[in-house]
Enzyme design. Sequence first.
Site, PDB file in Angstrom:
ATOM      1  N   HIS A  39       7.265  44.739  19.983  1.00 31.40           N
ATOM      2  CA  HIS A  39       7.606  45.277  21.310  1.00 31.40           C
ATOM      3  C   HIS A  39       6.411  45.162  22.265  1.00 31.40           C
ATOM      4  O   HIS A  39       6.571  44.852  23.441  1.00 31.40           O
ATOM      5  CB  HIS A  39       7.961  46.769  21.215  1.00 31.40           C
ATOM      6  CG  HIS A  39       9.173  47.075  20.400  1.00 31.40           C
ATOM      7  ND1 HIS A  39       9.119  47.768  19.210  1.00 31.40           N
ATOM      8  CD2 HIS A  39      10.479  46.787  20.608  1.00 31.40           C
ATOM      9  CE1 HIS A  39      10.340  47.899  18.730  1.00 31.40           C
ATOM     10  NE2 HIS A  39      11.183  47.310  19.538  1.00 31.40           N
ATOM     11  N   ASP A 152      15.554  38.959  17.159  1.00 33.08           N
ATOM     12  CA  ASP A 152      17.002  39.205  17.285  1.00 33.08           C
ATOM     13  C   ASP A 152      17.587  38.065  18.104  1.00 33.08           C
ATOM     14  O   ASP A 152      18.008  38.254  19.255  1.00 33.08           O
ATOM     15  CB  ASP A 152      17.248  40.562  17.955  1.00 33.08           C
ATOM     16  CG  ASP A 152      16.727  41.701  17.108  1.00 33.08           C
ATOM     17  OD1 ASP A 152      17.130  41.813  15.951  1.00 33.08           O
ATOM     18  OD2 ASP A 152      15.884  42.472  17.604  1.00 33.08           O
TER      19      ASP A 152
HETATM   20  O1  PAF Z   1      16.905  45.184  20.340  1.00 31.12           O
HETATM   21  C1  PAF Z   1      17.058  46.396  20.591  1.00 31.12           C
HETATM   22  O2  PAF Z   1      16.163  47.217  20.372  1.00 31.12           O
HETATM   23  C2  PAF Z   1      18.375  46.873  21.181  1.00 31.12           C
HETATM   24  O3  PAF Z   1      19.441  46.165  20.665  1.00 31.12           O
HETATM   25  C3  PAF Z   1      18.385  46.856  22.711  1.00 31.12           C
HETATM   26  C4  PAF Z   1      18.271  45.446  23.261  1.00 31.12           C
HETATM   27  C5  PAF Z   1      17.270  47.707  23.259  1.00 31.12           C
HETATM   28  C6  PAF Z   1      19.718  47.433  23.231  1.00 31.12           C
HETATM   29  O4  PAF Z   1      19.892  48.734  22.829  1.00 31.12           O
END
Ligand code: PAF
Length: 280
Positions: A39, A152
């Site tokens: 992140h 993802d």
């Molecule tokens: O990847 C994630 O953490 C979630 O799927 C997201 C994109 C924040 C949507 O809730």
Amino acid sequence: MIAPIVRSLAALREQTALWRKADETIGVVPTMGALHQGHLSLARAARAKCDRVIVTIFVNPKQFNDPDDLKNYPRTEQQDARKLESIGVDLIYVPDPDQIYPDGFATTVSVAGLTDMLCGESRPGHFDGVATVVSKLFTQTSADFAFFGEKDYQQLQIVRRMARDLDIPIEVIGCPTIREEDGLAMSSRNLLLSDRSRVYAPILAEVMEDMREKLAAGDAMSEIREDAQARIMAAGFNEIDYLELRDGGDLSLLDKTKPDARLFAAAWLAGVRLIDNVAV
Ligand code: PAF
């Protein structure tokens, strides 16, 4: 300095209106919290590209199929805010649930096709939940750029298609997967692995890397899949949801590699579902 945490849409809009007035570009990094280096790399990419950066933290109930999974999802807001401090994020949006799903909320955003395969098959409704919340986060933040991890990858493609189909004026930017030293793809779910499972978890990435080499050398999935599955199961994984080669654009199934092919896997290790993908 810890960025201000904003919990209401009205307060968010008050701030973004000032940025818009000053002609500043806005980047958004949607997350569900429990922030890790993956992140933080997205937040850094946003910081490098945009005048203003918003990180959103919202554990979205609509994308969980299993109530226990939702209950156990790690929630670490204060630590998350501290982790973002050194990056210089401008605002952390942690919407109260009714700011996303007010009483009587009745709309679902559903992206056909791309959601039917891979994680969509084993997690029915999951991507509808993702597309719905992300479309709201895009319009609420009015961001110009959004940053998503390639970890993802299916989600990234779905979100791109959704923004394009709904004419949301935002550019969706995919950023590379960040891995632990032993190759395990970083994920908030890794926090749920026991010490013992954590030792075996990187074997998934290791097997995928061997498969990637073989596929790049011309082998077909039909020739190498069985052996790879056996290695994953021998490492202590309980079930493999999928281990597939697909086109990186429309996600159609492939047997042999071609430009833009990706190898995708999802497997269960002692109650924790791990996913990964690599470009071949
Ligand atoms: O990847 C994630 O953490 C979630 O799927 C997201 C994109 C924040 C949507 O809730």
